[in-house]
Design an enzyme around this catalytic site. Structure first.
Site, mmCIF file in Angstrom:
data_model
loop_
_atom_site.group_PDB
_atom_site.id
_atom_site.type_symbol
_atom_site.label_atom_id
_atom_site.label_comp_id
_atom_site.label_asym_id
_atom_site.label_seq_id
_atom_site.Cartn_x
_atom_site.Cartn_y
_atom_site.Cartn_z
ATOM 1 N N ARG A 1 1.304 -1.356 -0.186
ATOM 2 C CA ARG A 1 -0.081 -0.390 -0.090
ATOM 3 C C ARG A 1 1.021 1.188 -0.094
ATOM 4 O O ARG A 1 0.808 2.119 -0.757
ATOM 5 C CB ARG A 1 -0.556 -0.002 1.227
ATOM 6 C CG ARG A 1 -2.127 1.284 1.278
ATOM 7 C CD ARG A 1 -1.674 2.139 1.507
ATOM 8 N NE ARG A 1 -1.700 2.771 2.461
ATOM 9 C CZ ARG A 1 -1.121 3.458 3.082
ATOM 10 N NH1 ARG A 1 -1.273 4.469 2.250
ATOM 11 N NH2 ARG A 1 -0.677 4.057 4.764
ATOM 12 N N TYR B 1 -6.030 6.268 11.130
ATOM 13 C CA TYR B 1 -4.726 6.554 10.867
ATOM 14 C C TYR B 1 -5.307 7.688 11.416
ATOM 15 O O TYR B 1 -6.272 8.388 11.019
ATOM 16 C CB TYR B 1 -4.701 6.054 9.505
ATOM 17 C CG TYR B 1 -3.305 5.798 8.706
ATOM 18 C CD1 TYR B 1 -2.477 5.548 9.745
ATOM 19 C CD2 TYR B 1 -3.567 4.309 8.531
ATOM 20 C CE1 TYR B 1 -1.347 4.472 8.879
ATOM 21 C CE2 TYR B 1 -3.389 3.722 7.833
ATOM 22 C CZ TYR B 1 -2.086 3.572 7.726
ATOM 23 O OH TYR B 1 -1.102 2.720 7.858
ATOM 24 N N GLU C 1 -3.508 11.018 10.461
ATOM 25 C CA GLU C 1 -2.510 11.528 9.435
ATOM 26 C C GLU C 1 -2.304 12.977 9.814
ATOM 27 O O GLU C 1 -3.063 14.009 10.327
ATOM 28 C CB GLU C 1 -3.897 12.145 7.899
ATOM 29 C CG GLU C 1 -2.997 12.566 7.206
ATOM 30 C CD GLU C 1 -3.423 12.382 5.873
ATOM 31 O OE1 GLU C 1 -2.169 12.850 4.660
ATOM 32 O OE2 GLU C 1 -4.809 12.907 6.057
ATOM 33 N N THR D 1 3.859 11.357 8.847
ATOM 34 C CA THR D 1 2.592 11.255 7.899
ATOM 35 C C THR D 1 4.437 11.546 7.344
ATOM 36 O O THR D 1 4.567 11.471 5.896
ATOM 37 C CB THR D 1 2.343 12.368 7.421
ATOM 38 O OG1 THR D 1 1.107 10.929 8.233
ATOM 39 C CG2 THR D 1 1.344 12.210 6.196
ATOM 40 N N HIS E 1 4.196 4.991 12.672
ATOM 41 C CA HIS E 1 3.866 4.227 11.582
ATOM 42 C C HIS E 1 5.678 5.684 11.058
ATOM 43 O O HIS E 1 4.687 7.129 10.371
ATOM 44 C CB HIS E 1 2.885 5.348 10.606
ATOM 45 C CG HIS E 1 3.082 4.922 8.853
ATOM 46 N ND1 HIS E 1 2.386 3.969 8.608
ATOM 47 C CD2 HIS E 1 3.754 5.405 7.710
ATOM 48 C CE1 HIS E 1 2.528 3.552 7.117
ATOM 49 N NE2 HIS E 1 3.327 5.269 6.907
ATOM 50 N N HIS F 1 8.306 7.714 8.579
ATOM 51 C CA HIS F 1 8.747 7.962 7.633
ATOM 52 C C HIS F 1 9.710 8.061 7.508
ATOM 53 O O HIS F 1 10.488 8.985 8.732
ATOM 54 C CB HIS F 1 7.980 9.154 6.998
ATOM 55 C CG HIS F 1 6.794 8.811 6.135
ATOM 56 N ND1 HIS F 1 6.520 7.966 4.087
ATOM 57 C CD2 HIS F 1 5.684 7.916 6.836
ATOM 58 C CE1 HIS F 1 5.508 7.646 4.495
ATOM 59 N NE2 HIS F 1 4.701 7.275 5.161
#
Length: 505
Positions: free
Chosen positions: A14, A142, A144, A177, A205, A207
């Site tokens: 994804r 989530y 965001e 994000t 999560h 990045h």
């Protein structure tokens, strides 16, 4: 000591597919999904976004059908949206049973993108969760832009989490994000949320925009998160996501009280398959997975490895289904050569090892890549030179090739200390070279043998810019014999083979 279990959710299919220029086919997605769950043994996989395309629909359907048969259906997750139930309908039709609902985790996103109040947003989210419950679909949420939310609108984040505590939600997914967090901030914000909501399942999560994805994931685990989102090869939008292989290795080696279920030995195999399917190349120096990371180049390192593994660390290549290599080049030295000879089952005396080493250093100075497979050819070439006295040398030559003109060669040959120069044309550069050489020998009242066969090859596994072996068969009145030359240039390797012939005759 009971270890704390951390869930690993892989989002290669994804978020990883958001890498610029990458698109997996339906069959590729199914293959990767099967490897992630059965070989790599990650806990969950996020496989698609709802309502993207017919191809995405078919891919998710094929994955859920396979997962249902195998008992993995609750491990298959799909990114969904606050869209009044359209995503839920899409999921029902694909057979997916877990939604990762994308919502706003910062007040800026809520005010300026959705132009809604928190109360309006929460009300719409509540409705989507109710529709999911009615369809027997589990919900993860989530937030965001959560990282900027914690920086700039912390009160909103806590207001939102207070609301989510009242909802039938499985997991709270907190993404950095835009990849803006430092490790210090990651620990600080996640620790604060862990303390305030001790019973909430929290995923982080990360990045990789500042190349801090691995460090931030590590701090997230230290702060008490329950799960991490990672991608194979660090794929993802912009600079990508926190890379699966690196994070797994770091957790296993630096957090002894934490347990993850990922099978390290499958990391490299899965990584190479994803590289092939995606066309997203793994940098040669990428930790754990890159071609160079288990390659010792300096001879002193190879020597140290032979003496109590002085240059080994906990990142042993065998952990990841790989082998240590010893590069051959201008810095490799005798120890690297010996390591490669051992692997090939070859033995040389010290004098010959020195000669082979010198030859490899010469090639390294020319920026040529030398592989283990080249070694037998180099040895053959070097040892071949020992069987005759070198009375004749080709001192210099000029090879010309131009469109519309015949190739020509000027050659200077030293015979017993006397230098002779000739120029000739021919049908090709080597033919012109042989014609010029013939003139040199004719001036001395000598004849060259007849060339009866000419074969060119590169060693198996070698690259076209490394070594080229030319084997030439010669015939005189009383015998037939072969000579070989080795160089990165095909014509030069033929000239070297020819010089050997001149000394043999």
């Amino acid at each position: 000591m009971t270890k704390r279990k951390i869930e690993i959710m892989d989002t290669t299919l994804r978020d990883g597919e958001q890498t610029s220029g990458v698109s997996f086919s339906s069959s590729e997605k199914l293959t990767i999904a099967q490897l992630l769950l059965e070989e790599l043994k990650v806990d969950r996989i996020e496989v698609a976004s709802t309502r993207v395309s017919e191809g995405e629909f078919n891919a998710v359907k094929s994955i859920t059908e396979w997962a249902k048969e195998k008992g993995y259906l609750d491990k298959i997750e799909v990114l969904s949206f606050v869209d009044n139930g359209l995503s839920i309908e899409w999921m029902k039709n694909t057979g997916a049973k877990v939604q990762n609902l994308l919502t706003k985790g910062s007040l800026n996103h809520l005010k300026y993108q959705l132009k809604k109040t928190p109360e309006q947003h929460f009300s719409e989210i509540k409705k989507v969760i109710e529709l999911a419950v009615a369809a027997s679909i589990k919900t993860n949420v989530y937030l965001e832009d959560w990282s900027n939310g914690m920086r700039n609108s912390e009160a909103y984040v806590y207001e939102y989490l207070d609301f989510l505590e009242t909802q039938p939600v499985e997991r709270i997914l907190l993404p950095d994000t835009l990849g803006v967090l430092s490790p210090e901030e990651s620990f600080k914000y996640l620790s604060a949320i862990r303390a305030k909501y001790p019973n909430m399942h929290i995923d982080f999560h990360a990045h990789n925009d500042y190349d801090l994805g691995v460090a931030n994931a590590l701090e997230g685990v230290k702060a008490g998160v329950n799960g991490l989102h990672l991608t194979v090869n660090g794929m993802g939008e912009r600079a990508g996501n926190a890379p699966l292989a690196s994070v797994v290795a770091v957790i296993n080696d630096f957090l002894p009280d934490v347990e993850i279920g990922v099978n390290e030995k499958a990391l490299y195999t899965v990584s190479k398959l994803v590289e092939t399917f995606s066309g997203f190349r793994i940098p040669v120096n990428k930790p754990v997975l890159g071609d160079n990371v288990f390659t010792q180049t300096a001879g002193i390192h190879a020597d140290g490895d032979s003496k109590k593994n002085l240059y080994f660390n906990d990142l042993l290549p065998e952990r990841f289904g790989r082998k240590r290599k010893y590069a051959l080049g201008k810095t490799s030295g005798k120890a690297n050569i010996q390591k490669n000879l051992q692997e090939l089952g070859l033995q040389l005396n010290d004098e010959d090892v020195l000669k082979v080493t010198q030859r490899i250093i010469e090639l390294g100075d020319k920026k040529e890549v030398v592989t283990k497979e080249d070694l037998p050819y180099i040895i053959s070439d070097v040892l071949d030179s020992n069987v005759y006295e070198e009375r004749i040398t080709i001192e210099s030559y000029v090879l010309t090739h131009a469109k519309g003109l015949k190739p020509s060669t000027t050659v200077s040959v030293k015979i017993d200390g006397v230098l002779i120069e000739e120029h000739c044309q021919g049908d090709g550069q080597f033919d012109a070279f042989m014609n010029a050489l013939g003139k040199v020998y004719k001036s001395k009242g000598l004849m060259l043998p007849k060339l009866t066969d000419y074969a060119v090859r590169i060693p198996p596994g070698s690259s076209s810019d490394a070594l080229c072996e030319t084997v030439i068969t010669w015939k005189t009145a009383d015998k037939t014999f072969k000579t070989r030359g080795l160089d990165s240039d095909q014509t030069v390797s033929a000239i070297k083979a020819t010089q050997k012939m001149l000394n043999i005759i």
